[in-house]
Design an enzyme around this catalytic site. Sequence first.
Site, PDB file in Angstrom:
ATOM      1  N   GLU A 152       0.653  -1.454   0.122  1.00 40.16           N
ATOM      2  CA  GLU A 152       0.245   0.275   0.040  1.00 40.16           C
ATOM      3  C   GLU A 152       0.882   1.726  -0.104  1.00 40.16           C
ATOM      4  O   GLU A 152       1.703   1.698   1.020  1.00 40.16           O
ATOM      5  CB  GLU A 152      -1.387   0.044   1.924  1.00 40.16           C
ATOM      6  N   CYS A 170       3.162   8.311   1.489  1.00 42.65           N
ATOM      7  CA  CYS A 170       4.036   7.729   2.342  1.00 42.65           C
ATOM      8  C   CYS A 170       4.291   5.908   1.611  1.00 42.65           C
ATOM      9  O   CYS A 170       3.441   5.369   1.113  1.00 42.65           O
ATOM     10  CB  CYS A 170       2.706   7.204   3.714  1.00 42.65           C
ATOM     11  N   CYS A 177       7.283  -7.280   7.042  1.00 42.18           N
ATOM     12  CA  CYS A 177       7.781  -6.870   7.963  1.00 42.18           C
ATOM     13  C   CYS A 177       8.856  -7.899   9.205  1.00 42.18           C
ATOM     14  O   CYS A 177       7.778  -8.086   9.515  1.00 42.18           O
ATOM     15  CB  CYS A 177       8.192  -5.410   8.218  1.00 42.18           C
ATOM     16  N   CYS A 181       7.329  -5.171  15.609  1.00 45.24           N
ATOM     17  CA  CYS A 181       6.541  -3.655  16.682  1.00 45.24           C
ATOM     18  C   CYS A 181       5.240  -4.593  16.787  1.00 45.24           C
ATOM     19  O   CYS A 181       3.850  -4.887  16.899  1.00 45.24           O
ATOM     20  CB  CYS A 181       6.004  -2.478  16.239  1.00 45.24           C
ATOM     21  N   CYS A 184       1.675  -3.160  15.316  1.00 44.51           N
ATOM     22  CA  CYS A 184       2.017  -2.754  14.272  1.00 44.51           C
ATOM     23  C   CYS A 184       1.235  -4.012  13.416  1.00 44.51           C
ATOM     24  O   CYS A 184       2.083  -5.071  13.514  1.00 44.51           O
ATOM     25  CB  CYS A 184       3.303  -2.219  13.922  1.00 44.51           C
ATOM     26  N   CYS A 414       5.809   4.925  12.037  1.00 50.49           N
ATOM     27  CA  CYS A 414       5.821   3.979  10.815  1.00 50.49           C
ATOM     28  C   CYS A 414       4.718   2.801  12.283  1.00 50.49           C
ATOM     29  O   CYS A 414       5.704   2.950  12.921  1.00 50.49           O
ATOM     30  CB  CYS A 414       7.491   3.171  11.582  1.00 50.49           C
TER      31      CYS A 414
HETATM   32  S1  SF4 Z   1       6.782  -0.316  13.140  1.00 49.33           S
HETATM   33 FE1  SF4 Z   1       7.504  -0.370  10.998  1.00 49.33          FE
HETATM   34  S2  SF4 Z   1       9.340  -1.662  11.921  1.00 49.33           S
HETATM   35 FE2  SF4 Z   1       8.110  -2.652  13.017  1.00 49.33          FE
HETATM   36  S3  SF4 Z   1       6.999  -4.193  12.323  1.00 49.33           S
HETATM   37 FE3  SF4 Z   1       5.907  -1.901  11.819  1.00 49.33          FE
HETATM   38  S4  SF4 Z   1       6.732  -1.740   9.988  1.00 49.33           S
HETATM   39 FE4  SF4 Z   1       8.378  -3.260  10.952  1.00 49.33          FE
END
Ligand code: SF4
Length: 421
Positions: A152, A170, A177, A181, A184, A414
Amino acid sequence: MFLLRIYLLLCASTATALAPPTPTHFRLARGSLIPPPLLPPLAPNATPNNPMSLLDLDSIEHFAESHGLKEAHVSMLYNVFLRRGSAGCGLSEPRSDLPSLSELTDKSFPKSAASSLLSSFSALSTSVSKVVPSSSGGYRLLILLPTGQSIETVIIKHTHTNGKTRYTVCLSSQVGCARACSFCATGTIGLKENLPASSILEQFLHAQLLLASKDIPASSLTNVVFMGQGEPLDNYGEVLKSLRGLTHQCLFNLSPSRITVSTVAPVPSIIKRLADDAPAVNLAVSLHGATQELRELTVPSARGTSIEELGAALDYHAKKSGRGAMLEYLLIDGVNDGDLAAESLASFARARGSQLKPYVNLIPYNPTLAGAAFSYKTPTDERINSFHALLKNEKIQSSVRWSSADGRDAGAACGQLVLGE
Ligand code: SF4
């Protein structure tokens, strides 16, 4: 040598903003210095669905070398492709089609090379499969990659008090990833693949094309943030190549000061590398906790390094770039929003030195499915204001980034773009 020369041509206009490439950069670009758990680097033109993208700079360099083209031809190619052949540099009208043979040969591009180029390359290797407008005038684009995966890209609209409008895009740098985190959504799916630089650059072109289709001038897309899917510094080589493409005057001609790379800083040494390679590009670090213990609560990849190492990397970056980084701090109720956490954040920021202090961006947690698994909640406005007041009392430059109407904002950290939710 020729390959290096073409690369120098592509980097010529940004020589002061992005350090000139050296053989070291080429090794980096192929990912050999990036530590695990990364996927192997993509070879140029590794996508299974050829033809190759015209924005695949490596493949263009190889093509130029094998066809005896001069640097001027590569410059001419991008001038025709991205600018419809008008004189000078700077993108005016984006296009999604290949240049025609006559467009190239009219500009003295050798005919046999032009015809070979047009049969080997496509204008775009990715396509937009869905566009979702937001209530605040932005757009979310679902982009299909040649590998069959999707990412996206988000376009954010800003309207200034003087009525002028500009847009920020963005960009995603990976599919999924590896950094996991806790707040996320992207982190829950793991790393699927690194994007090649061409797919990163094509996201920018798709954003321009979309705006152009709404009669919005391409020039109003002024800013780029690497805050979409993925940890940009885990795909360092391709992200660096995309930075060169974004800032080169015959490609997208953006000022590096309009670009922000946002990272959770999984490997502080890569921040130093970025400071060496692209000092004029802005750095935003997702901190979320200014003690080792607090930071590890939300950023598990911080376990491999120490907060002191991160501080040292930020100091190195500030010295090289001449300015402090942005520290992004997600405020989560009962997790990292207490007075003690604010004091440790103030102390971390203060330790960065008087001239190059970082700017702290406080972001109230924006509920995500991933965060729900940890029962994360948004702090009350009172708590947020009190945390902010403590920083101000400590003379730390800071602001609170209240969510925009659709929950996405250029200043969001992020993982807070709630992609796909
Ligand atoms: S916040 Fe950024 S670095 Fe952390 S899991 Fe999500 S995409 Fe990855």
